[in-house]
Design a protein around this motif. Structure first.
Motif, PDB file in Angstrom:
ATOM      1  N   THR A  50       9.601 -15.994  -2.558  1.00  0.00           N
ATOM      2  CA  THR A  50       8.624 -14.955  -2.882  1.00  0.00           C
ATOM      3  C   THR A  50       7.881 -14.495  -1.632  1.00  0.00           C
ATOM      4  O   THR A  50       7.525 -15.305  -0.774  1.00  0.00           O
ATOM      5  CB  THR A  50       7.616 -15.490  -3.910  1.00  0.00           C
ATOM      6  N   LEU A  51       7.648 -13.205  -1.557  1.00  0.00           N
ATOM      7  CA  LEU A  51       6.823 -12.626  -0.497  1.00  0.00           C
ATOM      8  C   LEU A  51       5.592 -11.999  -1.129  1.00  0.00           C
ATOM      9  O   LEU A  51       5.707 -11.148  -2.012  1.00  0.00           O
ATOM     10  CB  LEU A  51       7.600 -11.563   0.290  1.00  0.00           C
ATOM     11  N   VAL A  52       4.426 -12.413  -0.672  1.00  0.00           N
ATOM     12  CA  VAL A  52       3.158 -11.825  -1.101  1.00  0.00           C
ATOM     13  C   VAL A  52       2.678 -10.905   0.020  1.00  0.00           C
ATOM     14  O   VAL A  52       2.523 -11.344   1.163  1.00  0.00           O
ATOM     15  CB  VAL A  52       2.101 -12.908  -1.386  1.00  0.00           C
ATOM     16  N   VAL A  53       2.470  -9.643  -0.314  1.00  0.00           N
ATOM     17  CA  VAL A  53       2.048  -8.654   0.684  1.00  0.00           C
ATOM     18  C   VAL A  53       0.612  -8.242   0.398  1.00  0.00           C
ATOM     19  O   VAL A  53       0.298  -7.780  -0.708  1.00  0.00           O
ATOM     20  CB  VAL A  53       2.969  -7.418   0.664  1.00  0.00           C
ATOM     21  N   VAL A  54      -0.247  -8.393   1.390  1.00  0.00           N
ATOM     22  CA  VAL A  54      -1.642  -7.959   1.281  1.00  0.00           C
ATOM     23  C   VAL A  54      -1.736  -6.531   1.794  1.00  0.00           C
ATOM     24  O   VAL A  54      -1.364  -6.239   2.941  1.00  0.00           O
ATOM     25  CB  VAL A  54      -2.577  -8.884   2.074  1.00  0.00           C
ATOM     26  N   CYS A  55      -2.229  -5.624   0.942  1.00  0.00           N
ATOM     27  CA  CYS A  55      -2.347  -4.199   1.257  1.00  0.00           C
ATOM     28  C   CYS A  55      -3.829  -3.827   1.360  1.00  0.00           C
ATOM     29  O   CYS A  55      -4.668  -4.383   0.645  1.00  0.00           O
ATOM     30  CB  CYS A  55      -1.702  -3.352   0.170  1.00  0.00           C
ATOM     31  N   ALA A  56      -4.132  -2.872   2.194  1.00  0.00           N
ATOM     32  CA  ALA A  56      -5.529  -2.502   2.417  1.00  0.00           C
ATOM     33  C   ALA A  56      -6.153  -1.815   1.213  1.00  0.00           C
ATOM     34  O   ALA A  56      -7.325  -2.024   0.893  1.00  0.00           O
ATOM     35  CB  ALA A  56      -5.654  -1.609   3.647  1.00  0.00           C
ATOM     36  N   ASP A  57      -5.374  -0.959   0.532  1.00  0.00           N
ATOM     37  CA  ASP A  57      -5.884  -0.222  -0.629  1.00  0.00           C
ATOM     38  C   ASP A  57      -4.678   0.283  -1.423  1.00  0.00           C
ATOM     39  O   ASP A  57      -3.523  -0.007  -1.079  1.00  0.00           O
ATOM     40  CB  ASP A  57      -6.793   0.931  -0.205  1.00  0.00           C
ATOM     41  N   GLU A  58      -4.927   1.059  -2.478  1.00  0.00           N
ATOM     42  CA  GLU A  58      -3.836   1.505  -3.339  1.00  0.00           C
ATOM     43  C   GLU A  58      -2.875   2.449  -2.613  1.00  0.00           C
ATOM     44  O   GLU A  58      -1.661   2.409  -2.835  1.00  0.00           O
ATOM     45  CB  GLU A  58      -4.403   2.177  -4.595  1.00  0.00           C
ATOM     46  N   ALA A  59      -3.405   3.308  -1.766  1.00  0.00           N
ATOM     47  CA  ALA A  59      -2.528   4.211  -1.012  1.00  0.00           C
ATOM     48  C   ALA A  59      -1.622   3.422  -0.060  1.00  0.00           C
ATOM     49  O   ALA A  59      -0.423   3.724   0.085  1.00  0.00           O
ATOM     50  CB  ALA A  59      -3.363   5.228  -0.238  1.00  0.00           C
ATOM     51  N   HIS A  60      -2.194   2.426   0.578  1.00  0.00           N
ATOM     52  CA  HIS A  60      -1.423   1.551   1.469  1.00  0.00           C
ATOM     53  C   HIS A  60      -0.347   0.822   0.673  1.00  0.00           C
ATOM     54  O   HIS A  60       0.813   0.692   1.096  1.00  0.00           O
ATOM     55  CB  HIS A  60      -2.375   0.572   2.152  1.00  0.00           C
ATOM     56  N   HIS A  61      -0.729   0.340  -0.511  1.00  0.00           N
ATOM     57  CA  HIS A  61       0.220  -0.342  -1.402  1.00  0.00           C
ATOM     58  C   HIS A  61       1.398   0.555  -1.735  1.00  0.00           C
ATOM     59  O   HIS A  61       2.568   0.141  -1.651  1.00  0.00           O
ATOM     60  CB  HIS A  61      -0.518  -0.784  -2.677  1.00  0.00           C
ATOM     61  N   ALA A  62       1.119   1.786  -2.112  1.00  0.00           N
ATOM     62  CA  ALA A  62       2.187   2.713  -2.479  1.00  0.00           C
ATOM     63  C   ALA A  62       3.128   2.964  -1.301  1.00  0.00           C
ATOM     64  O   ALA A  62       4.360   3.009  -1.460  1.00  0.00           O
ATOM     65  CB  ALA A  62       1.585   4.029  -2.966  1.00  0.00           C
ATOM     66  N   HIS A  63       2.557   3.117  -0.117  1.00  0.00           N
ATOM     67  CA  HIS A  63       3.366   3.327   1.089  1.00  0.00           C
ATOM     68  C   HIS A  63       4.264   2.127   1.366  1.00  0.00           C
ATOM     69  O   HIS A  63       5.468   2.278   1.612  1.00  0.00           O
ATOM     70  CB  HIS A  63       2.443   3.592   2.277  1.00  0.00           C
ATOM     71  N   ILE A  64       3.686   0.923   1.323  1.00  0.00           N
ATOM     72  CA  ILE A  64       4.458  -0.290   1.617  1.00  0.00           C
ATOM     73  C   ILE A  64       5.567  -0.481   0.590  1.00  0.00           C
ATOM     74  O   ILE A  64       6.708  -0.798   0.942  1.00  0.00           O
ATOM     75  CB  ILE A  64       3.528  -1.526   1.630  1.00  0.00           C
ATOM     76  N   GLU A  65       5.221  -0.291  -0.685  1.00  0.00           N
ATOM     77  CA  GLU A  65       6.213  -0.500  -1.741  1.00  0.00           C
ATOM     78  C   GLU A  65       7.392   0.464  -1.575  1.00  0.00           C
ATOM     79  O   GLU A  65       8.552   0.080  -1.750  1.00  0.00           O
ATOM     80  CB  GLU A  65       5.565  -0.328  -3.107  1.00  0.00           C
ATOM     81  N   GLN A  66       7.096   1.703  -1.207  1.00  0.00           N
ATOM     82  CA  GLN A  66       8.165   2.673  -0.984  1.00  0.00           C
ATOM     83  C   GLN A  66       9.053   2.241   0.181  1.00  0.00           C
ATOM     84  O   GLN A  66      10.289   2.296   0.093  1.00  0.00           O
ATOM     85  CB  GLN A  66       7.569   4.051  -0.709  1.00  0.00           C
ATOM     86  N   GLN A  67       8.428   1.805   1.275  1.00  0.00           N
ATOM     87  CA  GLN A  67       9.189   1.363   2.443  1.00  0.00           C
ATOM     88  C   GLN A  67      10.053   0.154   2.120  1.00  0.00           C
ATOM     89  O   GLN A  67      11.227   0.070   2.523  1.00  0.00           O
ATOM     90  CB  GLN A  67       8.233   1.043   3.597  1.00  0.00           C
ATOM     91  N   LEU A  68       9.486  -0.801   1.386  1.00  0.00           N
ATOM     92  CA  LEU A  68      10.233  -2.005   1.036  1.00  0.00           C
ATOM     93  C   LEU A  68      11.382  -1.684   0.084  1.00  0.00           C
ATOM     94  O   LEU A  68      12.485  -2.236   0.223  1.00  0.00           O
ATOM     95  CB  LEU A  68       9.304  -3.049   0.429  1.00  0.00           C
ATOM     96  N   ASP A  69      11.147  -0.794  -0.881  1.00  0.00           N
ATOM     97  CA  ASP A  69      12.216  -0.409  -1.805  1.00  0.00           C
ATOM     98  C   ASP A  69      13.406   0.181  -1.040  1.00  0.00           C
ATOM     99  O   ASP A  69      14.565  -0.169  -1.295  1.00  0.00           O
ATOM    100  CB  ASP A  69      11.706   0.619  -2.822  1.00  0.00           C
TER     101      ASP A  69
END
Length: 369
Positions: A50-69
Motif C-alpha cells: 500500500t502507498l499512502v499519499v499526503v496531498c496538500a488540498d483537494e486540488a492537489h489530490h485531484a492532480h496527483i490521482e490523475q498523474q498516478l492513474d
C-alpha cells in the motif's frame, strides 16, 4: 522487562507514506522533474504494498490521482493499493516527520498463553532539522494521518524529544546506529546529555545497544549528518556505507575516518560487521553552485525490492551491483533522484515505511516467500 522494539526496514511491510511535492513549496522550480521521480517511486511501492499519499488540498489530490492513474495503468498495478490523505505540509521529507512504528510483545496469556505483537505509533517532535526551516505543518502530519485512520485502532503517542527518522538505523534486534553530529547536536535537544538521549532510546524504542559514529557528513547535508546518508543496516550483521576513494575530495578524510569507526563495531554476538562500501557519485551542484549530498546509502527497502537513488553517474551501476549482493532475495531497482537532490535530500528521506500490521485497516499484497 522492556519488550519494545523498532523493527528493521527489511521486515515485511504493510505500506509506505509519501508527502507529494507541490508547486508552492521549494519544488516550484523543478516540479515536473521531481514528480517524475515520485511517480517512479510510487509505482514500485504500489507493485508491492500500500502507498499512502499526503496531498496538500483537494486540488492537489485531484492532480496527483490523475498523474498516478496515467502512470500506473500501463504497468497493470492495482490502484486499490493507493490511499490519499489531505494535510498541509512545509516540506516533503516525510522520513523525518512521520511516526515510528513500535512493536511490543505482551504476555497475553489467555487460553494459549502466547506472547502477541502489539503496534503503536511513536510521534517524536520535529523542529526543522535544528530550527533551520519552518516545521509547524510538518509536525501536524501525524495528527492528520491519525484522523484519517491510516493507523486503524493502533495508539499514537506523542513524545517531546526531537528525533528524526533519518537519524537512526535499527537492525530490528535492539541495535541502533546513529551519529553524534545529529543526535547530540544542541540544536535538537540542548537539555539532554548523550546519557539522557540513550535512556530515552532504550526506554521508548527498546534499544539494547546504541552505536555512535563520530565522523562522516556529506557536503550539503542540512540534517547535520543523518545516518541514512552514511551507513545502513542491510541485515543484523551487514552494513553498507558511503565510501570515498578520491583523496582530492573534501569528503575523503571524514568518510575514511567513518569507515575506520565502522570497522571497530561489533554485532550483538561480538563479531565484526560485514562492511560493504558504496561509491559516491561525482560532485553534483545546484544552480547556485552549492554542492549537494549525493549518495547511494539513501535507499529504501520495501517488500521484495530495494529502491536505490541514482544520479546519471557512472557509479550508479556499481552501487546497484553492491546492493544486489546485500539483498539477493529482492529486486534492486534504480530510481533517478537527481531532481530530489536539488533540495538536499533523496529517496529514503522522501519515504517512511510501516511494518506489516501497523496499517491494520489497509489491505496489502503478501510478501513472497
Amino acid at each position: 522487562m522492556n519488550n519494545r522494539r523498532l523493527p528493521a526496514e527489511w521486515e515485511p511491510q504493510s505500506g509506505v507514506i509519501l508527502v507529494w511535492p507541490q508547486a508552492l513549496g521549494d519544488w516550484k522550480h523543478n516540479l515536473d522533474e521531481v514528480e517524475k521521480s515520485y511517480l517512479s517511486i510510487a509505482a514500485e511501492i504500489c507493485a508491492q504494498e500500500t502507498l499512502v499519499v499526503v496531498c496538500a488540498d483537494e486540488a492537489h489530490h485531484a492532480h496527483i490521482e490523475q498523474q498516478l492513474d496515467l502512470h500506473l495503468a500501463p504497468k497493470n498495478i492495482d490502484p486499490n493499493n493507493l490511499r490519499f490523505i489531505i494535510a498541509a505540509s512545509n516540506d516533503s521529507w516525510v522520513r523525518d516527520t512521520a511516526p515510528f512504528s513500535i512493536i511490543e510483545n505482551r504476555d497475553d496469556s489467555g487460553e494459549n498463553g502466547e506472547n502477541k505483537e502489539h503496534f503503536y505509533l511513536l510521534n517524536f517532535t520535529f523542529n526543522g532539522w535544528g530550527d533551520k526551516y519552518p516545521s509547524a505543518l510538518d509536525n501536524a502530519i501525524t495528527q492528520h494521518l491519525t484522523e484519517g485512520r491510516i493507523f486503524g485502532q493502533h495508539p499514537v503517542i506523542n513524545h517531546p524529544m526531537i528525533l528524526e527518522g533519518g537519524s537512526i538505523e535499527s537492525d530490528g534486534q535492539g541495535t541502533l546506529l546513529t551519529t553524534t553530529s545529529c543526535l547530540a547536536n544542541p540544536n535538537r535537544n540542548p537539555q539532554l546529555s548523550i546519557e539522557d538521549i540513550e535512556k530515552i532510546l532504550r526506554t521508548e524504542l527498546g534499544a539494547k545497544r546504541i552505536l555512535w559514529l563520530n565522523h562522516g557528513q556529506l557536503i550539503g547535508d542540512d540534517t547535520d549528518g543523518h545516518i541514512d546518508t552514511l551507513a545502513r543496516f542491510c541485515s543484523h550483521d551487514t552494513i553498507a556505507y558511503t565510501h570515498c576513494n578520491d583523496e582530492s575530495d573534501i569528503q575523503y578524510a571524514p568518510l575514511v575516518a567513518m569507515a575506520s569507526e565502522l570497522a571497530t563495531l561489533k554485532t550483538a554476538d561480538g563479531k565484526p560487521y560485514r562492511l560493504l562500501p558504496l561509491p559516491i557519485p561525482a560532485a553534483i551542484y545546484n544552480p547556485q553552485g552549492d554542492r549537494l549530498p549525493a549518495n547511494y546509502a539513501n535507499f529504501l527497502i520495501i517488500n521484495n525490492a530495494v529502491l536505490v537513488p541514482t544520479y546519471n553517474d557512472p557509479n550508479d551501476a556499481l552501487a546497484l551491483q553492491t546492493l544486489e549482493g546485500c539483498f539477493p532475495d529482492r529486486k534492486v531497482i534504480g530510481i533517478n533522484c537527481h531532481s530530489l537532490l536539488q533540495q538536499f535530500g533523496s529517496l529514503h528521506c522522501a519515504t517512511m515505511q510501516f511494518p506489516r500490521g501497523a496499517l491494520s485497516s489497509l489491505s496489502t499484497p503478501e510478501m513472497k516467500p
